[in-house]
Design a protein around this motif. Structure first.
Motif, PDB file in Angstrom:
ATOM      1  N   ARG A  22     -17.900  11.106  -7.731  1.00 49.61           N
ATOM      2  CA  ARG A  22     -16.815  10.125  -7.865  1.00 49.61           C
ATOM      3  C   ARG A  22     -17.295   9.009  -8.792  1.00 49.61           C
ATOM      4  O   ARG A  22     -18.495   8.865  -9.020  1.00 49.61           O
ATOM      5  CB  ARG A  22     -16.437   9.564  -6.503  1.00 49.61           C
ATOM      6  N   PRO A  23     -16.379   8.202  -9.309  1.00 45.45           N
ATOM      7  CA  PRO A  23     -16.803   7.051 -10.114  1.00 45.45           C
ATOM      8  C   PRO A  23     -17.682   6.125  -9.275  1.00 45.45           C
ATOM      9  O   PRO A  23     -17.549   6.061  -8.048  1.00 45.45           O
ATOM     10  CB  PRO A  23     -15.495   6.369 -10.498  1.00 45.45           C
ATOM     11  N   LEU A  24     -18.559   5.419  -9.946  1.00 44.25           N
ATOM     12  CA  LEU A  24     -19.527   4.569  -9.269  1.00 44.25           C
ATOM     13  C   LEU A  24     -19.658   3.267 -10.043  1.00 44.25           C
ATOM     14  O   LEU A  24     -19.743   3.278 -11.271  1.00 44.25           O
ATOM     15  CB  LEU A  24     -20.869   5.304  -9.238  1.00 44.25           C
ATOM     16  N   VAL A  25     -19.672   2.148  -9.331  1.00 43.77           N
ATOM     17  CA  VAL A  25     -19.885   0.845  -9.956  1.00 43.77           C
ATOM     18  C   VAL A  25     -21.269   0.356  -9.540  1.00 43.77           C
ATOM     19  O   VAL A  25     -21.605   0.360  -8.348  1.00 43.77           O
ATOM     20  CB  VAL A  25     -18.804  -0.172  -9.529  1.00 43.77           C
ATOM     21  N   VAL A  26     -22.071  -0.023 -10.537  1.00 44.74           N
ATOM     22  CA  VAL A  26     -23.425  -0.523 -10.267  1.00 44.74           C
ATOM     23  C   VAL A  26     -23.703  -1.770 -11.095  1.00 44.74           C
ATOM     24  O   VAL A  26     -23.174  -1.940 -12.184  1.00 44.74           O
ATOM     25  CB  VAL A  26     -24.526   0.532 -10.564  1.00 44.74           C
ATOM     26  N   ARG A  27     -24.514  -2.653 -10.527  1.00 41.56           N
ATOM     27  CA  ARG A  27     -25.063  -3.764 -11.303  1.00 41.56           C
ATOM     28  C   ARG A  27     -26.457  -3.317 -11.714  1.00 41.56           C
ATOM     29  O   ARG A  27     -27.304  -3.042 -10.867  1.00 41.56           O
ATOM     30  CB  ARG A  27     -25.148  -5.053 -10.499  1.00 41.56           C
ATOM     31  N   VAL A  28     -26.680  -3.219 -13.010  1.00 45.90           N
ATOM     32  CA  VAL A  28     -27.945  -2.709 -13.541  1.00 45.90           C
ATOM     33  C   VAL A  28     -29.060  -3.698 -13.193  1.00 45.90           C
ATOM     34  O   VAL A  28     -28.983  -4.873 -13.534  1.00 45.90           O
ATOM     35  CB  VAL A  28     -27.853  -2.488 -15.067  1.00 45.90           C
ATOM     36  N   SER A  29     -30.079  -3.204 -12.488  1.00 46.40           N
ATOM     37  CA  SER A  29     -31.154  -4.086 -12.035  1.00 46.40           C
ATOM     38  C   SER A  29     -32.408  -4.014 -12.900  1.00 46.40           C
ATOM     39  O   SER A  29     -33.279  -4.873 -12.779  1.00 46.40           O
ATOM     40  CB  SER A  29     -31.512  -3.784 -10.574  1.00 46.40           C
ATOM     41  N   ARG A  30     -32.499  -3.009 -13.756  1.00 41.86           N
ATOM     42  CA  ARG A  30     -33.608  -2.880 -14.706  1.00 41.86           C
ATOM     43  C   ARG A  30     -33.089  -2.233 -15.978  1.00 41.86           C
ATOM     44  O   ARG A  30     -32.118  -1.489 -15.932  1.00 41.86           O
ATOM     45  CB  ARG A  30     -34.704  -1.968 -14.160  1.00 41.86           C
ATOM     46  N   GLU A  31     -33.770  -2.488 -17.054  1.00 38.83           N
ATOM     47  CA  GLU A  31     -33.398  -1.820 -18.307  1.00 38.83           C
ATOM     48  C   GLU A  31     -33.530  -0.309 -18.116  1.00 38.83           C
ATOM     49  O   GLU A  31     -34.530   0.163 -17.569  1.00 38.83           O
ATOM     50  CB  GLU A  31     -34.317  -2.288 -19.437  1.00 38.83           C
ATOM     51  N   PRO A  32     -32.520   0.478 -18.514  1.00 37.45           N
ATOM     52  CA  PRO A  32     -32.627   1.936 -18.404  1.00 37.45           C
ATOM     53  C   PRO A  32     -33.854   2.458 -19.146  1.00 37.45           C
ATOM     54  O   PRO A  32     -34.248   1.914 -20.183  1.00 37.45           O
ATOM     55  CB  PRO A  32     -31.333   2.440 -19.047  1.00 37.45           C
TER      56      PRO A  32
END
Length: 76
Positions: A22-32
Motif C-alpha cells: 500500500r502507499p506509505l508516508v515516511v519522514r526521511v530520517s537519514r540520507e538514502p
C-alpha cells in the motif's frame, strides 16, 4: 545520494518500495544510501499514519527512480 530528502515527508507508492502492499508516508530520517543494485537505495524513515501519528522507524529498499522523480516533480 539524495541529501535533499533528509527530514522531508514523502509518500511512496506501493511499487516504489520492496514489499510494498500500500502507499506509505515516511519522514526521511537519514540520507538514502546506495545498494549494490543501482536501481534501489536504502531509506530510513519514520512511518507516519494517516492521522499524523508516528508509527516507528522503518528501513525501506526504495526505487532510485521513484526518489529522483519525486525530486524533479518538486523542482529540487
Amino acid at each position: 545520494m539524495f541529501p535533499e530528502l533528509h527530514r522531508r515527508l514523502i509518500r511512496l507508492e506501493r511499487d516504489d518500495y520492496q514489499g510494498g502492499d500500500r502507499p506509505l508516508v515516511v519522514r526521511v530520517s537519514r540520507e538514502p544510501t546506495p545498494t549494490a543494485d543501482p536501481d534501489w537505495c536504502d531509506l530510513h524513515g519514520i512511518h507516519i499514519a494517516g492521522n499524523g501519528d508516528r508509527l516507528g522507524e522503518r528501513l525501506l529498499r526504495v526505487r532510485t527512480s521513484a526518489l529522483r522523480d519525486r525530486l524533479e516533480s518538486e523542482g529540487l
